[in-house]
Design a protein around this motif. Structure first.
Motif, short mmCIF file in Angstrom:
data_model
loop_
_atom_site.label_atom_id
_atom_site.label_comp_id
_atom_site.label_asym_id
_atom_site.label_seq_id
_atom_site.Cartn_x
_atom_site.Cartn_y
_atom_site.Cartn_z
N ILE A 27 0.84 -1.21 0.00
CA ILE A 27 0.00 0.00 0.00
C ILE A 27 0.87 1.25 0.00
O ILE A 27 0.65 2.19 -0.78
CB ILE A 27 -0.95 -0.02 1.21
N ARG A 28 1.87 1.27 0.86
CA ARG A 28 2.73 2.46 0.94
C ARG A 28 3.51 2.65 -0.37
O ARG A 28 3.72 3.78 -0.81
CB ARG A 28 3.69 2.33 2.12
N ARG A 29 3.93 1.54 -0.99
CA ARG A 29 4.64 1.66 -2.26
C ARG A 29 3.71 2.23 -3.34
O ARG A 29 4.12 3.08 -4.13
CB ARG A 29 5.14 0.27 -2.69
N ALA A 30 2.47 1.79 -3.37
CA ALA A 30 1.51 2.29 -4.35
C ALA A 30 1.21 3.77 -4.12
O ALA A 30 1.07 4.54 -5.08
CB ALA A 30 0.22 1.48 -4.28
N VAL A 31 1.14 4.18 -2.87
CA VAL A 31 0.88 5.60 -2.56
C VAL A 31 2.04 6.46 -3.06
O VAL A 31 1.83 7.56 -3.61
CB VAL A 31 0.64 5.78 -1.05
N ARG A 32 3.27 5.99 -2.89
CA ARG A 32 4.41 6.76 -3.39
C ARG A 32 4.37 6.85 -4.92
O ARG A 32 4.72 7.88 -5.49
CB ARG A 32 5.72 6.10 -2.93
N MET A 33 3.94 5.79 -5.58
CA MET A 33 3.81 5.84 -7.03
C MET A 33 2.72 6.83 -7.45
O MET A 33 2.88 7.58 -8.41
CB MET A 33 3.48 4.44 -7.56
N ALA A 34 1.60 6.83 -6.71
CA ALA A 34 0.51 7.73 -7.06
C ALA A 34 0.89 9.19 -6.83
O ALA A 34 0.40 10.09 -7.53
CB ALA A 34 -0.73 7.38 -6.23
N ALA A 35 1.75 9.44 -5.86
CA ALA A 35 2.13 10.82 -5.55
C ALA A 35 2.92 11.47 -6.69
O ALA A 35 3.02 12.70 -6.75
CB ALA A 35 2.94 10.85 -4.26
N LYS A 36 3.45 10.67 -7.58
CA LYS A 36 4.23 11.23 -8.68
C LYS A 36 3.36 11.84 -9.77
O LYS A 36 3.86 12.55 -10.63
CB LYS A 36 5.11 10.14 -9.29
N GLY A 37 2.07 11.55 -9.74
CA GLY A 37 1.16 12.11 -10.73
C GLY A 37 -0.10 12.63 -10.07
O GLY A 37 -0.69 11.97 -9.22
N SER A 38 -0.53 13.83 -10.43
CA SER A 38 -1.71 14.44 -9.83
C SER A 38 -2.96 13.71 -10.28
O SER A 38 -3.10 13.32 -11.43
CB SER A 38 -1.79 15.91 -10.23
N GLY A 39 -3.89 13.53 -9.35
CA GLY A 39 -5.18 12.92 -9.67
C GLY A 39 -5.16 11.40 -9.68
O GLY A 39 -6.15 10.78 -10.08
N SER A 40 -4.08 10.75 -9.26
CA SER A 40 -4.02 9.29 -9.26
C SER A 40 -4.91 8.72 -8.16
O SER A 40 -5.13 9.35 -7.13
CB SER A 40 -2.58 8.81 -9.06
N GLU A 41 -5.42 7.51 -8.41
CA GLU A 41 -6.28 6.83 -7.46
C GLU A 41 -5.64 5.52 -7.01
O GLU A 41 -4.97 4.85 -7.78
CB GLU A 41 -7.65 6.53 -8.08
#
Length: 846
Positions: A248-262
């Motif tokens: 989960i934390r790894r996915a959140v870091r990936m999502a933070a690299k792009g605005s609007g990610s879910e």
């Protein structure tokens, strides 16, 4: 008749250019030869918008009278009679004046659409019904005029009219939105940069979600299964193991690299229910992903990779995050594993395999234990499995009329299945073995011997044994799974009730113990507590007749901690019930502690408030009340003295001092009484329509003449308030401002309308108040800085705010540009009390 099409221009706030954009669209259609009319367009005297009406046919408005005022609304009948191709209907969320054809303007628009007329309209994001609470928390203004979200969602086209907060505030400052006398109030209230930025984000996100809905609908209509990477959606596959938090934390870091990610976390539950993750770990991971802004989903599927990929494709996911397999090396001989299968079949979805500490350490899934069958069922199963074949064989021998070996075997097999259903696996196995021997002895030639002369009969007996054992195993497993599922479902319902009671904040200990008694069928339930120096057991709460007074007297005891225990009488519960019972016991302790903490907190608040009020009253009486009393006493003693012959001028001066002291006493005691009414909640305002230009001048009687400049336009709408409380609030605010204003500087009292509110602003040029002290000055018995004694007990502003809030208004302090303090008293405008509609900046709320 075909329904008309609806086009909406959506804006984040008033003044972004929605009406201008709507009129521009009308001129474009007019140039193409389309029949366009202006059903209702509100330009708010904005020159650039008003000029856009030239060249358009305007349908005359309908005039209505309400409460002595004259208003105009869209004439729906006239527009229907004109029957244009396109009608412009501004401010879709507007509430029509009573007496109109419909309550809301969007209902007028629905009539036009139903008649086949296309409608072009405007609406602000704050008027969407679902966003009312969000907008109120941002702006502090409750929008009374709203439009159902479904009306906007059904629009054929939605176009966002966007403008940066800085540009909008510049337009406001230049007078392009509101009249100059309303600009300062608007900029310092609704049009603050933070408000505009938040509203703009709401509008952008709402339009983005609608665009996503249209995209999903298009993909479904055209059966498109491939991923369109319009927005990053990251699916996290969770097994219920400890590595889930890392994923989960790894996915959140990936999502933070792009605005609007879910982020969407998914746990696939096998449809056969034979394997599952840790419920405790899954609950913790659900909390984690929701705290980090994602969502958690359960999916049921027979094949985990297929179910995971179906979910990802269904939501148009772009990435999947999985953990490295926890299987040991030899287990790969059974198949490639979930991660490898998903990566092979994912197609255009990116798959990330994340390493973690649990890799290759084995799944460690708990072994499911079968549910225990009842004693009566087991006994009945053994009787059926042992005595049944013995009784069936002679019966078939006696009444056998050529049924054949195959039929005899099916009858014995039926008996084996019945034994499995009633008593479980082992009675069925005994039935299968005994039945095979009896078949051999009675029905396989040569009969009455245990020898078989035909090879096919040997095969038939062997198949009977195999089938009997297999069927018995499956039936027994199914019966135990059914019983186990029923019990787990009951436990889940009970635990769900407990969790819900925690979330709802339920604090009834009696109701909780009654639920324990009802759930487990007990006679009585008691929560016992060890108290006192001698550790004597006392009953904190109980339900049912004759509850226990000691744990050793109970049929079932569940210790909670060193001082609390749950005691039940009625019957002895099996060990499997104690798991749920322990949850009830823990919740009972939580409820008991919460009730005691609430009582202690209430007592502490009451004591603290009483001490504070008592101390403040003593301080006030000791000085502020004694000072005028001493002055009055000295003046009276002087007048009564026979040793001095007072001149008429001296007597007049002494009498004036007595009168001033009495006035000060009257003012101080009045504030003390008002504060006591507010503290006890006995203030009951009588709300009615009030004219500000009648109330405000009366509130200035207690200040020196010429110390206040009054600016209350006669065109202001009437307000809904209690005249007495409103006058007292304004009087206290003005007196405070005059007291702190420098000599020769007048206090400005100005009133203006802003939407459905009316503001009274009291502006002084005194020393001002720091930001950190702006709330403290409204507390009782507070005086800012080195205010001189004798100027009051510090209740004026506290009373003013209390009265304002009692009338549904507010009182806040702001800095005066250039130095000083501005008190802003806000009250609600009375509906229909406007003298002239154009004076109001109506597009804030309509």
């Amino acid at each position: 008749m075909a329904r008309g099409k609806l086009r909406i221009y959506l804006g984040a706030a008033p003044g972004v250019g929605k009406t201008y954009a709507m009129l521009s669209e009308a001129h474009r259609r007019l140039e193409r030869g389309t029949d366009v009319v202006a059903g209702f367009v509100e330009h708010h005297k904005r020159p650039r918008t008003e000029v856009m009406l030239y060249g358009l046919e305007v349908v005359p408005r309908r005039t209505l009278e309400h409460r002595g005022g004259t208003f105009t609304e869209m004439d729906v009948d006239a527009v229907l009679a004109r029957k244009p191709a396109v009608a412009l209907v501004d401010e879709l969320a507007h509430t029509n004046v009573p007496g109109s054809r419909n309550v809301k303007r969007w209902q007028d628009a629905e009539e036009l659409l139903a008649a086949g007329i296309d409608v072009v309209s405007t609406v602000n994001i704050q008027h969407l019904e679902s966003l009312g609470d969000v907008v109120e928390s941002i702006t502090g203004v409750r929008q009374r005029e709203t439009v159902p979200d479904e009306v906007i969602r059904r629009a054929d086209q939605i176009e966002l009219v966007d403008m940066s907060p800085q540009s909008l505030r510049r337009r406001m400052a230049h007078g392009n939105i509101y009249a100059s006398d309303k600009v300062d109030a608007a900029l310092s209230n609704y049009f603050r940069p933070g408000n505009l930025t938040a509203l703009r984000e709401l509008a952008l996100l709402w339009v983005a979600d609608r665009a996503d809905e249209y995209l999903q609908q298009y993909r479904a209509d055209h059966r498109i299964s491939s991923t369109w990477q319009a927005r990053e959606r990251i699916v996290v596959g969770l097994t219920g193991g400890p590595e889930g938090r890392t994923l989960i934390r790894r996915a959140v870091r990936m999502a933070a690299k792009g605005s609007g990610s879910e982020i969407l976390a998914v746990h696939v539950v096998r449809s056969d229910g034979l394997a599952s993750g840790s419920p405790k770990e899954l609950a913790a991971q659900r909390t984690l992903v929701e705290d980090l802004g994602g969502s958690f989903h359960h999916v049921v599927g027979g094949d985990i990779p297929t179910a995971l990929l179906d979910f990802a494709r269904g939501i148009n996911a772009t990435q999947i995050v999985l953990g490295t397999s926890r299987r040991k090396a030899w287990q790969y001989a059974l198949g490639p594993g979930v991660g490898a299968t998903v990566a092979r079949e994912a197609g255009d979805i990116d798959v990330h395999i994340v390493t973690h500490e649990q890799a290759a350490k084995g799944r460690g899934l708990p072994t499911a234990r079968g549910a225990k069958l009842g004693t009566s069922r087991v006994v009945a199963g053994w009787l059926l499995g042992t005595a049944g074949p013995v009784l069936l064989a002679p019966a078939l021998t006696t009444w056998n009329h050529g049924l054949g070996l195959a039929t005899d075997m099916l009858l014995f097999l039926t008996l084996t299945v019945a034994a499995a259903l009633v008593g479980g696996l082992f009675p069925a196995l005994v039935s299968a073995l005994g039945g095979s021997l009896l078949l051999n002895y009675y029905f396989t030639p040569p009969t009455h011997t245990f020898t078989i002369d035909r090879p096919e009969n040997i095969l038939a007996i062997a198949i009977f044994i195999v089938v009997g054992v297999a069927v018995a195993s499956v039936v027994d497993l199914a019966a135990r799974r059914t019983q186990q599922a029923a019990r787990l479902r009951a436990e889940a319902e009970i635990l769900s009730y407990l969790a819900g009671s925690v979330l709802r904040g339920e604090s009834s200990l009696g109701a909780l113990l009654a639920r324990v008694r009802e759930t487990f069928g007990m006679d009585s339930v008691a929560l016992l507590e060890r108290t006192g120096e001698h550790a004597v057991w006392t009953c904190a709460a109980s339900v049912g007749p004759d509850p226990c007074v000691r744990p050793e007297d109970a049929d079932v005891e569940v210790p909670v901690n060193d001082r609390l225990s749950l005691a039940l009488t009625g019957r002895v519960l099996p060990a499997s019930d104690r798991r749920v019972l322990s949850a009830f016991a823990a919740q009972a302790v939580v409820v008991l502690d919460r009730k005691r903490l609430e009582v202690e907190a209430a007592q502490a608040r009451e004591l603290a408030e009483g001490n504070r009020i008592r101390t403040a009253l003593l301080a006030a009486v000791s000085h502020d009340l004694r000072t005028p009393l001493a002055s009055i006493k000295a003046s009276v003693s002087s007048l009564r003295s026979h040793d001095v012959a007072w001149s008429p001028e001296d007597e007049a001066e002494l009498l004036e001092g007595i009168e001033d002291g009495a006035d000060r006493l009257d003012h101080l005691v009045g504030n003390l009484l008002d504060m006591s009414r507010l503290q006890t909640g006995t203030v009951t305002p009588l709300i009615r329509e009030v004219d500000l230009d009648e109330v405000v001048p009366m509130a200035l009687g207690g200040v020196p003449e010429g110390s206040v400049t009054l600016d209350v336009p006669e065109t202001l709408p009437m307000v809904a308030a209690d005249p007495g409380l409103l006058e007292r609030s304004v009087a206290n605010i003005v007196e405070n401002a005059v007291k702190y204003s420098p000599a020769g500087a007048k206090v400005l009292v100005a009133a203006s309308a802003l939407g459905d509110r009316v503001e009274v602003r009291v502006v002084d040029r005194g020393p001002g108040v720091p930001e950190t002290a702006k709330e403290r000055i409204f507390e009782p018995f507070q005086r800012y800085g080195d205010a001189p004694r004798g100027g009051g007990v510090g209740l004026g502003l506290a009373v003013a705010r209390g009265f304002a809030e009692a009338m549904g208004g507010s009182l806040v302090a702001e800095d005066t540009p250039g130095g000083g303090l501005t008190m802003v008293l806000t009250v609600q405008a009375a509906f229909g009390g406007q003298r002239s509609r154009p004076d109001l900046p109506a597009d804030v709320t309509s």
